[in-house]
Structure formats: structure tokens, C-alpha cells
Design an enzyme around this catalytic site. Sequence first.
Site, PDB file in Angstrom:
ATOM      1  N   LYS A   1       2.054 -88.379  21.279  1.00  0.00           N
ATOM      2  CA  LYS A   1       2.754 -88.352  22.567  1.00  0.00           C
ATOM      3  C   LYS A   1       4.123 -89.012  22.451  1.00  0.00           C
ATOM      4  O   LYS A   1       5.135 -88.433  22.850  1.00  0.00           O
ATOM      5  CB  LYS A   1       1.903 -89.073  23.627  1.00  0.00           C
TER       6      LYS A   1
ATOM      7  N   ARG B   1       0.435 -95.681  28.770  1.00  0.00           N
ATOM      8  CA  ARG B   1      -0.526 -94.695  28.244  1.00  0.00           C
ATOM      9  C   ARG B   1      -0.725 -94.842  26.751  1.00  0.00           C
ATOM     10  O   ARG B   1       0.187 -95.230  26.033  1.00  0.00           O
ATOM     11  CB  ARG B   1      -0.014 -93.276  28.464  1.00  0.00           C
TER      12      ARG B   1
ATOM     13  N   GLY C   1      -8.585 -87.950  26.589  1.00  0.00           N
ATOM     14  CA  GLY C   1      -9.431 -88.665  27.544  1.00  0.00           C
ATOM     15  C   GLY C   1     -10.245 -89.809  26.962  1.00  0.00           C
ATOM     16  O   GLY C   1     -11.056 -90.405  27.654  1.00  0.00           O
TER      17      GLY C   1
ATOM     18  N   MET D   1      -9.084 -92.697  25.508  1.00  0.00           N
ATOM     19  CA  MET D   1      -8.527 -94.046  25.665  1.00  0.00           C
ATOM     20  C   MET D   1      -7.968 -94.236  27.074  1.00  0.00           C
ATOM     21  O   MET D   1      -7.996 -93.328  27.879  1.00  0.00           O
ATOM     22  CB  MET D   1      -7.461 -94.275  24.594  1.00  0.00           C
TER      23      MET D   1
ATOM     24  N   ARG E   1       2.725 -80.822  23.212  1.00  0.00           N
ATOM     25  CA  ARG E   1       2.016 -80.913  21.923  1.00  0.00           C
ATOM     26  C   ARG E   1       1.576 -79.520  21.526  1.00  0.00           C
ATOM     27  O   ARG E   1       1.545 -78.614  22.374  1.00  0.00           O
ATOM     28  CB  ARG E   1       0.806 -81.841  22.031  1.00  0.00           C
TER      29      ARG E   1
ATOM     30  N   HIS F   1     -34.453 -73.893   2.572  1.00  0.00           N
ATOM     31  CA  HIS F   1     -34.664 -72.453   2.571  1.00  0.00           C
ATOM     32  C   HIS F   1     -34.131 -71.828   3.852  1.00  0.00           C
ATOM     33  O   HIS F   1     -33.385 -70.848   3.839  1.00  0.00           O
ATOM     34  CB  HIS F   1     -36.160 -72.163   2.400  1.00  0.00           C
TER      35      HIS F   1
ATOM     36  N   ARG G   1     -30.277 -62.814  -5.648  1.00  0.00           N
ATOM     37  CA  ARG G   1     -31.514 -63.550  -5.939  1.00  0.00           C
ATOM     38  C   ARG G   1     -32.633 -62.519  -5.936  1.00  0.00           C
ATOM     39  O   ARG G   1     -33.091 -62.109  -4.876  1.00  0.00           O
ATOM     40  CB  ARG G   1     -31.773 -64.615  -4.875  1.00  0.00           C
TER      41      ARG G   1
ATOM     42  N   ARG H   1     -29.396 -62.228 -10.876  1.00  0.00           N
ATOM     43  CA  ARG H   1     -30.103 -63.339 -11.501  1.00  0.00           C
ATOM     44  C   ARG H   1     -31.553 -62.954 -11.744  1.00  0.00           C
ATOM     45  O   ARG H   1     -32.225 -62.439 -10.848  1.00  0.00           O
ATOM     46  CB  ARG H   1     -30.040 -64.569 -10.602  1.00  0.00           C
TER      47      ARG H   1
ATOM     48  N   GLU I   1     -26.578 -75.242 -13.794  1.00  0.00           N
ATOM     49  CA  GLU I   1     -27.120 -75.913 -12.602  1.00  0.00           C
ATOM     50  C   GLU I   1     -27.985 -77.101 -12.964  1.00  0.00           C
ATOM     51  O   GLU I   1     -28.573 -77.752 -12.117  1.00  0.00           O
ATOM     52  CB  GLU I   1     -27.870 -74.916 -11.709  1.00  0.00           C
TER      53      GLU I   1
ATOM     54  N   SER J   1     -21.914 -69.420 -14.201  1.00  0.00           N
ATOM     55  CA  SER J   1     -21.869 -69.483 -12.748  1.00  0.00           C
ATOM     56  C   SER J   1     -22.490 -70.818 -12.343  1.00  0.00           C
ATOM     57  O   SER J   1     -23.651 -71.091 -12.671  1.00  0.00           O
ATOM     58  CB  SER J   1     -22.646 -68.320 -12.145  1.00  0.00           C
TER      59      SER J   1
ATOM     60  N   THR K   1     -24.421 -74.938  -7.801  1.00  0.00           N
ATOM     61  CA  THR K   1     -24.195 -76.320  -7.363  1.00  0.00           C
ATOM     62  C   THR K   1     -25.274 -76.840  -6.410  1.00  0.00           C
ATOM     63  O   THR K   1     -25.296 -78.022  -6.111  1.00  0.00           O
ATOM     64  CB  THR K   1     -22.807 -76.447  -6.719  1.00  0.00           C
ATOM     65  N   ASN K   2     -26.173 -75.956  -5.961  1.00  0.00           N
ATOM     66  CA  ASN K   2     -27.292 -76.470  -5.155  1.00  0.00           C
ATOM     67  C   ASN K   2     -28.200 -77.304  -6.047  1.00  0.00           C
ATOM     68  O   ASN K   2     -28.497 -78.468  -5.767  1.00  0.00           O
ATOM     69  CB  ASN K   2     -28.119 -75.327  -4.557  1.00  0.00           C
TER      70      ASN K   2
ATOM     71  N   CYS L   1     -21.825 -70.155  -7.384  1.00  0.00           N
ATOM     72  CA  CYS L   1     -22.656 -69.374  -6.467  1.00  0.00           C
ATOM     73  C   CYS L   1     -23.546 -70.264  -5.603  1.00  0.00           C
ATOM     74  O   CYS L   1     -24.359 -69.778  -4.839  1.00  0.00           O
ATOM     75  CB  CYS L   1     -23.475 -68.335  -7.223  1.00  0.00           C
TER      76      CYS L   1
ATOM     77  N   TYR M   1     -13.766 -67.393  -9.521  1.00  0.00           N
ATOM     78  CA  TYR M   1     -14.180 -66.908  -8.210  1.00  0.00           C
ATOM     79  C   TYR M   1     -15.132 -67.887  -7.534  1.00  0.00           C
ATOM     80  O   TYR M   1     -15.719 -68.750  -8.193  1.00  0.00           O
ATOM     81  CB  TYR M   1     -14.862 -65.529  -8.316  1.00  0.00           C
TER      82      TYR M   1
HETATM   83  C1  PEP Z   1     -27.990 -73.059  -6.994  1.00  0.00           C
HETATM   84  O1  PEP Z   1     -28.852 -73.767  -7.465  1.00  0.00           O
HETATM   85  O2  PEP Z   1     -26.862 -73.467  -6.665  1.00  0.00           O
HETATM   86  C2  PEP Z   1     -28.261 -71.627  -6.787  1.00  0.00           C
HETATM   87  C3  PEP Z   1     -27.306 -70.808  -6.366  1.00  0.00           C
HETATM   88  O3  PEP Z   1     -29.523 -71.201  -6.948  1.00  0.00           O
HETATM   89  P1  PEP Z   1     -30.685 -71.407  -5.870  1.00  0.00           P
HETATM   90  O4  PEP Z   1     -30.072 -71.944  -4.633  1.00  0.00           O
HETATM   91  O5  PEP Z   1     -31.307 -70.076  -5.696  1.00  0.00           O
HETATM   92  O6  PEP Z   1     -31.561 -72.374  -6.593  1.00  0.00           O
HETATM   93 MG    MG Z   2     -30.520 -72.835  -8.451  1.00  0.00          MG
END
Ligand code: PEP
Ligand code: MG
Length: 886
Positions: free
Chosen positions: A27, A97, A106, A108, A341, A459, A575, A631, A758, A777, A780-781, A844, A864
Site C-alpha cells: 500500500k 493503516r 482484512g 490487520m 494494487r 493409492h 502402470r 513399466r 527409485e 526414469s 520419486t514416490n 514419473c 522430461y
Molecule cells: C514412483 O515410485 O515414483 C513411481 C512412479 O512408481 P509407483 O508410484 O507406481 O510406485
Molecule cells: Mg515406484
Amino acid sequence: MSEQYVYYFGTDKAEGRAEMKELLGGKGANLAEMTNLGIPVPPGFTISTGVCSLYYRSDRTYPDEVRKQVAENLDRLEKEMGKKLGNREDPLLVSVRSGAAISMPGMMDTVLNLGLNSSAVEGIAKNTGNTRFAWDAYRRFIQMYGDVVMGVPHEAFENALNAIKREKGVGADTELNADDLKKVVDSYMSVYERTVDKEFPQDPIEQLWGAIDAVFGSWNNDRALKYRSINKIGDLLGTAVNVQSMVYGNWSDTSGTGVCFSRDPSTGENYFYGEYLMNAQGEDVVAGIRTPEPLSSLESANPEVYKQLVDIKERLEGHYRDMQDMEFTIQEGRLFLLQTRNGKRTGRAAVKVAVDLVNEGMIGRNDAISRITAEQLDQLLHPMISPKAKKNLEPIARGLEASPGAAVGKVVFNAEEAELWASRGEKVVLVRRETSPEDIGGMNVAEGILTSTGGMTSHAAVVARGMGKPCVAGCKDVVIDESTKTFSIGGKIYREGDFITLDGSDGEVYAGTIELEKPSLSGELNELLSWADEIRHKAKRVGIEDGFMVRTNADLPQDARLAVDFGAEGIGLTRTEHMFFEEAKLTSFRSMIIADSLQERVDALKPILKLQIEDFRGIFRVMDGKPVTIRLLDPPLHEFVPHSETEVRELAKELGANVEKLLKRVMELKELNPMLGHRGCRLGITYPEIYDMQVEAIMTAAVAEARMGIDVRPEIMIPLIGSTAELEVLRTNAQKVINRVMDGVDVGIDYLIGTMIEIPRAALTADLIAPHADFYSFGTNDLTQMTFGFSRDDVGTFVPEYIEKKILKFDPFQTLDASGVGQLVEMGVRKGRNVKPTLKAGICGEHGGDPSSIAFCYKAGLNYVSCSPYRVPIARLAAAQAVLNR
Ligand code: PEP
Ligand code: MG
């Protein structure tokens, strides 16, 4: 020279600028900027955000230098206005103000009409010739000051006011005349004295410091703290305080006040949108006491002021190169701007305004792309509860915002019921503790999914996002009792068949039905995304073809189709297990699981081979010319068999199998930690016939489609590799099957065989694995699960509390943990490419659809990201933003 703590803005010159938001708050910085632009702004000064932080560090006191600068600036203001605070003849009144660098609407405190006391009120009465106005302003000030600065309960003042109205026999405040309002002031004074145990301060300087204290104090009130935590606002110095000369929209009939936007904030249309009220104060507009007029009627009521306002709006929009949200006041026919603003807007408006501004030559394409947030895009891709409807609603529970969009339906507690009810044409919401692959059918027909446990990669969450279904996961307050087909929240019972509404965008659950708004994909959105594509397609990648691509995780041809329509450039993960849950395959697969000999297993797999060939053909056809990563089987076998004794008995009957034998087999398959157990490539090693069948299906399907003229690019992916030897063995097996299928075939297929990274050990030994892999690939889960040692399926039980207690800044299953898990990703890419410089690498895991994780993936050198179909547009945008911010 001493540090500058206070910044003045006068009639045509200000010490601050728009760029000084950190120091002057949004402000203050914009008031200074407008002043410098020559736009009429009531003069005043801004005490910097730095003073707020000093105030807290020095136990709620100020250095003398701050007091000195405030006094000097007040003096300057009084001189410029030719009025003095508290003066009996011609008093100056100011507003005090808040205003932080990021707007916190709103949250403060504000004090208006400051400087009024028993002398000044006379001066105001004399100068306005309106005694009623003066005493009304005074009583409002006492109430506001008492409430905001001294914590006098609001109701105490309300009761006093009501007593006087009763005495006079009137209903509305407006029916009180000047004498009545004098009585109100007296009565308010006693309320104040009684509660505070002190007289109401008559000294305007004492009033001023009281108000400044209150505004700085409100930086850390519960509301503001909560707002900052919900909106993840950290690292700010504090709020600034703006002390500004008052102008009055309720001075006379030629006065008024209003709010306007340079474009429509809900649709983005280029149309001057706003509301105003004559002879009113800003709070009357907000409180809805009177219905404001549309701005268009100001044009006929006061063409001169309207023209001036239009002119200012155009200048401000042109200057800030963005849609502006402005507050104005007209005092006796003179227009003043009190605020401008960048306006808050819906996703739809954000996209339209950005694209229009590019086409109008106001901003460049890169600016347009940088301005849109993932949340805004997300709003365009799912039905939602309108923000207007939300204002009047109270959720019954709150869980994780697992998959965006809103859903309305009747509560059902299992997948079969969901399918049954849906087949009768009923809309259902599936409510479960957690879902499992067996629930896919029910999830597919449900409008939305609500679970009481599980995290963002449970899941339910993963599958719901894949399906584009709204999902609220890990809603701990929901206590499910399947035996009575009810759930309860804090003791209140909800039954099967009761309607509920979920909002997967913020994790809220409501009782009953709420009307939803449909998503709309506009021409502007496509235009914006095509600009984003151009940027990321040109992004340089080391040693491999350029381009930072967006793929999708899709298991079925229809999901792949949707993703391609949303702009997916390949499949990063199919999957295959989800295909096994179809009725026809499930029975054969179960026969395979209980078979005693290799031959029996091979025989049981035969009917599945045929069906899998069809599955893959369908996907290849949709993905013509684009890479498709398939996969091989990943989940533990026990997920494919029923668990209760009754169900096992039924299955035995269906398969014509011996009950005892089947029960024994089901027991054998049970694992204590199935996620770390017999799954992924471990199944491929112990039951090679399963992977052989799948590789045969992939290649046979590829050949069949290639013969039809489809450009097929299969990428066979082996999951859960932890050591080189696993991949060596499985690659050799796959190669044998491929050679067999391709023997004598007249078409060539460009295929790749790669692996998921993984398991932490795979990342650590990525240089040893690379010679055996055509691509990596990152899953990362699982990589997050195993790096943190957090079970993916159980994080719902403690991660929310971890976040609340700031042990974790965010859910690492949602946003990649760059400093920990990220090291493994970087190391995997680096080590892999040391050995094989052209190694293709992607992601993935669920993080592939999360903007800040996408930025990380870009920096880590990935080719990717792959995400669920509904996230594809967001990933396209976020990938371009990552390239722009490199
Ligand atoms: C993962 O583990 O990141 C993955 C893509 O496989 P899933 O989630 O099926 O284990
Ligand atoms: Mg996995």
C-alpha cells in the site's frame, strides 16, 4: 546520516517508489508511486516494515530516531495541509493503516478519524457546517480506537448505542441527530473508562502512537499468523504503517466512495468494473448496509469525476502493466485515490488478462507466462465450488487437497456399492479408510473420493489425480464404521446415501449438496500454453536433443487421449498392473498366482497375453509418433488376491480351486512390509514368465500397429532396480523375448529398455547401471519413501502434524525434497551421463506435476517430466517458467 524509517508522500512528490514494497509494504509503495505520477492521493507518510521488526526485537518499543522522524513527518504533513492534529479551529484528521509487502486483506488493524477529541470535533462541525457528521465521526473513532487499540469489546459499544436508540424509539443509526450522537459519545466515553480504567486520550499524539502500536501489534495477531501460514508467506520484515490525511466520502451529497477494477476480475473482460456509494464511507460498502451502485451509473451522475477516474485507471494499468484494483473517495466533487494494487483474480481472468495484455502490446509473452500460477490454471481444469458460495459455507471436516476439483454425491462405503448405485444413475462419493487397486471400478464411477488415512501419494490420491477425480485424502476427523455404514465427525453421524460435497482443491468436506461451476478451456488458454511450449522446446539439454518435454502417466487409451488433448508429448509411465484389475484378466492372473508349476503359470498367462496386446495397441495408436514408456509389473502379488476368508472361499469356487490350498497361498503372499518386499523387478527375477509375457505383448502390439502405419516408440521400463545384476538379468531376458518376436518380422521397431531409479542404491550406483539402461526414469514416490524412511501408505498419520509443527516445511510426497531426495536425482543423472552422455532421463513420480519440483527437474538436467493427464497443462506452464527462471 541516520537510517530513514519514515517516507513522506505529499501532493506531487513522494520519497518512496513502487519497487520499495519490501520496505514500505504494497500500500505504502503504491501510494508513493501514485503521488509521483501526479495522481491525487491524500498526503501522508509511511513508517517502514523495518520499524515493525525493530519494534518486536526491542520488546515493543521504538528507537528515539523513529519517534523523531514520525514527529518531523507529522509536522511536514500539518504544514502541507495547513491543519493541525487536535486543533479546535481547523483540525487535521488521519487514518492509520497496515500494509505488508504481500497483501493480507482484512487480517490487520486500521484506525480512522484519528485526531478527534473534544476540541477537534467542534472544528470539524464548524468547517463542514455539519454538526451531525462531526459527532458521528467522533463516536466512530472512539469505538474503533477502543476496540482496536485498547481491546474494548465491540458489543460494549453496541449495547450503549442500542440503549440510546431504544430511548429515542428509533431503529437505524441514521435516525440519530447531532444531539443524540453527542449522547452516544458521552456514553462511549464511560464504556471506555469503565473497561480501560483510564480516560479516553485527548492528546492526538498519544492517540497516534496508540494506533501505530496497534497496527504493528496486529502483525502477529492470530488471524494474521494463520493467514501467513495458510498462504505460506514467510520471510517478511513485518507490516508498514501508513498515516494519511483523511478524506470523507460521507462529507456531503457530492461525496462518495468506491472500489473499481481496470478489468473484470472474474472473467478478465476488458471492461471497467466497480461499485460506489454516494455520501458513504468505505465501511458502508463493505458491510453491505446499503447496496452500492455499478460504476457505470457514475458516468451519468458525475461525468467529470467518472472521466477523471477512467483516465487514472488507464494510466495506472499502463504504468503497472497489469489489471489494477483501486479504492477511491470523492470529497465534495474532488476525486482521491486511496489505494491501487494488482487485482486478485480468478484463474479464468488471469489467463484472459495476461493474453490480452500481450495482444495489446503491454507486456511480452514471457511476462504473461510468468504471471500465471499453477493454482489459477488448475481452477480452469476442474469443476469447482464458486468462491461466492464458499463464503457462506462451513466445512464439516478438512483433509489433504489430494486431487483438485469439487464433487457432489451420496456417501457409499465400498467400491461394489459405488458401482451398483452408479449403474442406477446415482451420483456417489466413495468414502473409505484407504483405497486399494481393487477399488478402481468404484473410484472410476464415483464423483469423488474421501479417505480417512493416507497421504498425497496414497493409492486414492494417485489414482484420483490420474482420473482427474476430486479427492480429499487423509481426513483424520472422519471416523468410518463400515459395519453400520456410517461415518462420524466429532460425534455427528453421516449415513450411506447422505449427500456430501468435497472440494479437492483445498481439502474441505461439506454436508449436503452445493452447486458446482463447470470448467472452461478458453482459446486464450491454448494460446498461452502454445507460447509456453515454444519456450521449453528451445531449452538446451546437455549432449542430447534440446527441449524440456511434458509427458503423462496414463494406463488406458482414453487417459492417453485426454492427456494428448491437453498437450502431452509422450507417456512417461504406464502402470500395467491397473490393466490386470479388469475382470477378464484378474481371474487368469489369480490362477497364475496360485499355480504350482511353471507350466501352469505359463498357461494361465496365455489369455492375459492376448488381452495385454490389445491394451498396448490401443495406447500406441493414440500416441502415434510419441514415446510410450511401459513399466513391467510392479506391485506385490498379494494385492491381486482377496484377503478375508469368505472372499477367498468364493474365489476358490470361481476358480475351481481347493479352498485350503488357496487359503494357504494367500497366507504365503502376505508380507509385513509389502512396499519394501516382493515387488517390482524382484517379481521379474522370481517369476520371469510374467515379464516375458508382458514384453511379448508390448512388442507384438508394436509390430501390429507399425504394420498399420502407426509410428510406435515403445520404451520398456523395469521397476525397482537396486543393483546392476538385477537389470543385467532382466534386460537379457527381455532382449531374448524381443529377438524371438522380431525374428523374421518385416517392420523395424525403435524400442528402448530402461529402468526406474527409485531405490537410493540405484541412484548411488547409477554409473554402474547406466551401461545396461537406455533411459532412466526417476520414481520419486518410492525414492522419497526410501530416502526419508516414511511409508507412503502411512504418512497421513504424522506428516500433517510434522508440517504443522514445522518439522517439515512441506509434504515431500507432493513437492520434491530438493536438498535430500534431490541430491539422489542429481547424482543419478550425473553418474549415469558420465558413463553414457546421451542417457535420456525423466521423472514419473507424482512430483512430475508439481511446479517447484518441475523447476528442480529442469535444473537437474532431466529431459522430461511426466504427470497425470489433468496436470499436463500445468506442467507445460511450469516447465516454461522453469526455463525462464533458470
Ligand atoms: C514412483 O515410485 O515414483 C513411481 C512412479 O512408481 P509407483 O508410484 O507406481 O510406485
Ligand atoms: Mg515406484
